[in-house]
Design an enzyme around this catalytic site. Structure first.
Site, short mmCIF file in Angstrom:
data_model
loop_
_atom_site.label_atom_id
_atom_site.label_comp_id
_atom_site.label_asym_id
_atom_site.label_seq_id
_atom_site.Cartn_x
_atom_site.Cartn_y
_atom_site.Cartn_z
CD GLU A 86 -15.33 -5.90 -0.10
OE1 GLU A 86 -15.85 -5.15 0.39
OE2 GLU A 86 -14.55 -6.83 0.57
CG HIS A 110 -6.10 -10.81 4.33
ND1 HIS A 110 -5.94 -12.08 5.08
CD2 HIS A 110 -7.65 -11.07 4.05
CE1 HIS A 110 -6.85 -12.93 5.49
NE2 HIS A 110 -7.90 -12.27 4.74
N GLY A 136 -5.29 -0.36 10.81
CA GLY A 136 -4.56 0.40 10.26
C GLY A 136 -4.62 1.71 11.19
#
Length: 341
Positions: A86, A110, A136
């Site tokens: 975002e 991504h 991660g």
């Protein structure tokens, strides 16, 4: 169906990535995992972070080289963006794009912002993806154990002619060449990843657990027993599926459990559920979900925060915390330490 091709370290030029300076933007879960793995693999890696912020302090505690995002971009050959979806577009606009130069490699884990057009890289810049198929913290723990997690690689724009080879080399450096690397596209990775998260891995799974828990508790059963039966034991089942598929799980469980699976599972996850899955997939494919998510986050995340608060306050969280703190498995060798990674 296309033939599956899996790349391992033996198929990859592992030294190619070591000829490039890598700027990792962010030190959250993926920044922590990928960044430390790159460093331990002998790569030249720097971190673009807000100086003095929590992530910057954590990174410096590991002895990592940090600097403002803009400066890291200027110094790097590869810019790996590992900040939340975002905020990527705004950080890209303010600090990354003005400092990009022809021939650099812009990398993602991504495809969200590229696929839905929130980020539009300029001509002359290569755009690639290396997407580890694990959080991660697991990317890091598996690497330290001498293993690795599988990764997906994709090329969106290849100006230099070696973007695919570089993506494979990067994936190898974070440990994925030990396990397996698969090629995909930004579109396929983004849409299948969102779908999997929403209907199975996160949304579907957590809703199923909570609904089953509520059903047992409302029927008068102990919430502790309910937690064990519908939440704790899930890991044991998933481990079997992970290693040998559904059939290995069926082989391992009792005939009674398998019969219940085969005769009752389809009543629960029926054609109506599949129709809802198709609607969710359609929202992902059309970009409707992406717009909803970005609008929610840019407007203060009021609904998101309310939903998050309600989830944290669900009885299963209180019961689960109490159970996990009372048994050895709940406190030993945790992957996540919020003060350090």
């Amino acid at each position: 169906m296309s033939e599956l091709k899996i790349y391992l370290d033996k198929d990859i030029n592992k030294d190619l990535i070591k000829t490039k300076k890598i700027a990792v933007i962010g030190f959250g879960s993926q920044g922590y995992g990928q960044g430390l793995n790159l460093k331990d693999s002998g790569c030249d890696v720097i971190f673009g972070l807000r100086q003095g912020g929590a992530s910057d302090i954590k990174a410096k505690d590991y002895g990592l080289t940090t600097m403002p995002v803009a400066e890291a971009v200027k110094q790097a050959d590869i810019v790996q963006i590992l900040i939340p979806d975002e905020i990527q577009a705004q950080v890209y606009k303010d600090e990354i794009q003005p400092n990009l130069r022809e021939g650099q490699y812009l990398m993602f884990s991504h495809g969200f912002n590229i696929h839905y057009g929130f980020i539009n890289p300029p001509e002359g810049v290569n755009v690639i993806m290396v997407a580890p198929k694990a959080p991660g913290h697991t990317v890091r723990s598996e690497y330290k154990a001498g293993r690795g997690v599988p990764s997906l690689v994709a090329v969106y724009k290849d100006c230099a002619g070696d973007s695919r080879e570089l993506a494979l080399s990067y994936a190898s450096a974070i440990g994925s060449g030990r396990t397996g690397i698969i090629e995909t596209t930004f579109k396929e990775e983004t849409e299948t990843d969102l779908f999997g998260e929403q209907v199975v891995l996160c949304g579907g799974c957590s809703a199923l657990i909570k609904t089953a828990f509520d059903t047992l508790v409302e029927a008068g059963y102990s919430p502790y027993m309910a937690y064990f039966e519908v939440c704790h034991e899930l890991k044991l089942i998933v481990d079997l599926i992970y290693q040998g598929g559904v059939e290995d799980m069926h082989y391992s469980i009792s005939n009674n459990a398998e019969y219940g699976d085969l005769t009752r599972g389809g009543k629960l996850i029926n054609s109506g559920v599949k129709e809802e899955m198709k609607k969710i997939l359609a929202d992902i494919q059309s970009g409707k979900y992406a717009k909803e998510f970005m609008d929610e986050m840019s407007s203060g995340a009021k609904n998101f925060n309310a939903l998050r608060k309600a989830s944290k306050e669900h009885l299963i969280e209180k019961i689960g915390s109490e159970i996990r703190s009372s048994f050895q498995w709940g406190t030993k060798d945790k992957l996540v330490n919020r003060d350090k990674n």
